[in-house]
Motif scaffolding. Structure first.
Motif, short mmCIF file in Angstrom:
data_model
loop_
_atom_site.label_atom_id
_atom_site.label_comp_id
_atom_site.label_asym_id
_atom_site.label_seq_id
_atom_site.Cartn_x
_atom_site.Cartn_y
_atom_site.Cartn_z
N GLU A 1 33.16 -8.83 -35.93
CA GLU A 1 32.08 -9.52 -36.61
C GLU A 1 31.57 -8.62 -37.73
OE1 GLU A 1 28.97 -11.36 -34.41
OE2 GLU A 1 30.33 -11.93 -32.78
N LEU A 2 30.97 -9.22 -38.71
CA LEU A 2 30.49 -8.48 -39.87
C LEU A 2 29.55 -7.34 -39.48
CD1 LEU A 2 30.36 -8.12 -42.91
CD2 LEU A 2 28.55 -9.83 -42.97
N LEU A 3 28.67 -7.55 -38.53
CA LEU A 3 27.73 -6.50 -38.14
C LEU A 3 28.43 -5.31 -37.51
CD1 LEU A 3 24.63 -8.46 -36.86
CD2 LEU A 3 24.93 -7.26 -39.01
N ASP A 4 29.55 -5.53 -36.84
CA ASP A 4 30.33 -4.41 -36.31
C ASP A 4 30.88 -3.57 -37.45
OD1 ASP A 4 29.91 -5.28 -33.67
OD2 ASP A 4 31.65 -6.62 -33.78
N ILE A 5 31.34 -4.24 -38.49
CA ILE A 5 31.87 -3.55 -39.68
C ILE A 5 30.75 -2.80 -40.39
CG2 ILE A 5 32.99 -3.88 -41.92
CD1 ILE A 5 34.40 -6.34 -40.58
N VAL A 6 29.58 -3.44 -40.52
CA VAL A 6 28.43 -2.80 -41.15
C VAL A 6 28.08 -1.51 -40.41
CG1 VAL A 6 25.93 -3.02 -41.52
CG2 VAL A 6 27.45 -4.87 -42.20
N GLU A 7 28.06 -1.56 -39.09
CA GLU A 7 27.70 -0.38 -38.30
C GLU A 7 28.75 0.72 -38.38
OE1 GLU A 7 26.57 -1.79 -34.41
OE2 GLU A 7 24.67 -2.57 -35.18
N GLU A 8 29.98 0.36 -38.73
CA GLU A 8 31.01 1.38 -38.95
C GLU A 8 30.88 2.02 -40.33
OE1 GLU A 8 34.81 -0.47 -38.37
OE2 GLU A 8 34.48 -0.81 -36.24
N LEU A 9 30.47 1.24 -41.31
CA LEU A 9 30.44 1.71 -42.70
C LEU A 9 29.16 2.44 -43.08
CD1 LEU A 9 32.00 -1.36 -44.56
CD2 LEU A 9 33.10 0.82 -44.02
N MET B 1 16.37 -8.00 -42.49
CA MET B 1 16.78 -9.28 -41.91
C MET B 1 15.69 -9.86 -41.01
SD MET B 1 19.59 -9.85 -43.39
CE MET B 1 20.53 -11.08 -42.52
N VAL B 2 14.98 -9.01 -40.27
CA VAL B 2 13.85 -9.49 -39.47
C VAL B 2 12.81 -10.12 -40.38
CG1 VAL B 2 11.90 -8.77 -38.02
CG2 VAL B 2 14.19 -7.85 -37.57
N LEU B 3 12.46 -9.43 -41.45
CA LEU B 3 11.49 -9.95 -42.41
C LEU B 3 11.96 -11.25 -43.03
CD1 LEU B 3 8.89 -9.61 -44.08
CD2 LEU B 3 10.25 -8.26 -45.69
N ARG B 4 13.22 -11.27 -43.44
CA ARG B 4 13.80 -12.44 -44.11
C ARG B 4 13.70 -13.69 -43.23
NH1 ARG B 4 20.17 -13.55 -44.68
NH2 ARG B 4 20.02 -15.47 -45.84
N PHE C 1 17.04 -11.74 -33.05
CA PHE C 1 18.36 -11.13 -32.88
C PHE C 1 18.43 -9.80 -33.62
CE2 PHE C 1 22.52 -10.42 -34.85
CZ PHE C 1 23.33 -10.32 -33.74
N TYR C 2 17.97 -9.78 -34.88
CA TYR C 2 18.01 -8.54 -35.66
C TYR C 2 16.99 -7.53 -35.14
CZ TYR C 2 21.39 -10.44 -38.85
OH TYR C 2 22.54 -10.95 -39.38
N GLN C 3 15.87 -8.00 -34.64
CA GLN C 3 14.89 -7.09 -34.03
C GLN C 3 15.51 -6.41 -32.81
OE1 GLN C 3 11.65 -6.68 -35.23
NE2 GLN C 3 11.36 -5.03 -33.76
N ASN C 4 16.24 -7.16 -32.01
CA ASN C 4 16.90 -6.60 -30.83
C ASN C 4 17.95 -5.57 -31.23
OD1 ASN C 4 15.34 -8.19 -29.15
ND2 ASN C 4 16.90 -9.77 -28.92
N ARG C 5 18.69 -5.83 -32.31
CA ARG C 5 19.69 -4.86 -32.78
C ARG C 5 19.00 -3.59 -33.26
NH1 ARG C 5 25.24 -7.14 -33.35
NH2 ARG C 5 25.84 -5.08 -34.06
N LEU C 6 17.85 -3.76 -33.91
CA LEU C 6 17.09 -2.62 -34.38
C LEU C 6 16.61 -1.76 -33.20
CD1 LEU C 6 15.77 -1.17 -36.81
CD2 LEU C 6 13.86 -2.76 -36.59
N VAL C 7 16.09 -2.41 -32.17
CA VAL C 7 15.64 -1.70 -30.97
C VAL C 7 16.81 -0.95 -30.33
CG1 VAL C 7 14.79 -2.03 -28.61
CG2 VAL C 7 13.67 -3.20 -30.52
N LYS C 8 17.95 -1.62 -30.22
CA LYS C 8 19.13 -0.99 -29.62
C LYS C 8 19.57 0.23 -30.46
CE LYS C 8 23.85 -1.95 -28.21
NZ LYS C 8 24.94 -2.93 -28.22
#
Length: 75
Positions: free
Chosen positions: A19-27, A40-43, A62-69
């Motif tokens: 998924e795109l977010l996996d790629i983002v976290e790699e880059l 993204m949370v704000l948006r 969803f993005y808030q949860n990713r941020l917390v993680k």
């Protein structure tokens, strides 16, 4: 993974096996990902009343949860 999950796994953000977010976290660094997720949370919260309402609030969550993680909150 659910086939049609527009909040947690939108099919238009999956390329091959990633998924795109996996790629983002790699880059990007963790600090850069935190900025992306905060935006993204704000948006999604900002536009919820004008566009997707509950779905946008769920996307913001969803993005808030990713941020917390990312910050180590889900260890």
């Amino acid at each position: 993974m659910t086939e049609n999950d527009p909040v947690n796994h939108p099919p238009h953000y999956t390329y091959g096996k990633k998924e795109l977010l996996d790629i983002v976290e790699e880059l990007f660094t963790d600090a850069e990902c935190m900025v992306i997720y905060k935006f993204m949370v704000l948006r999604y919260n900002y536009r919820a009343e004008k566009k997707g309402k509950l779905q946008d609030l769920k996307k913001g969550q969803f993005y808030q949860n990713r941020l917390v993680k990312l910050m180590g909150g889900n260890k």
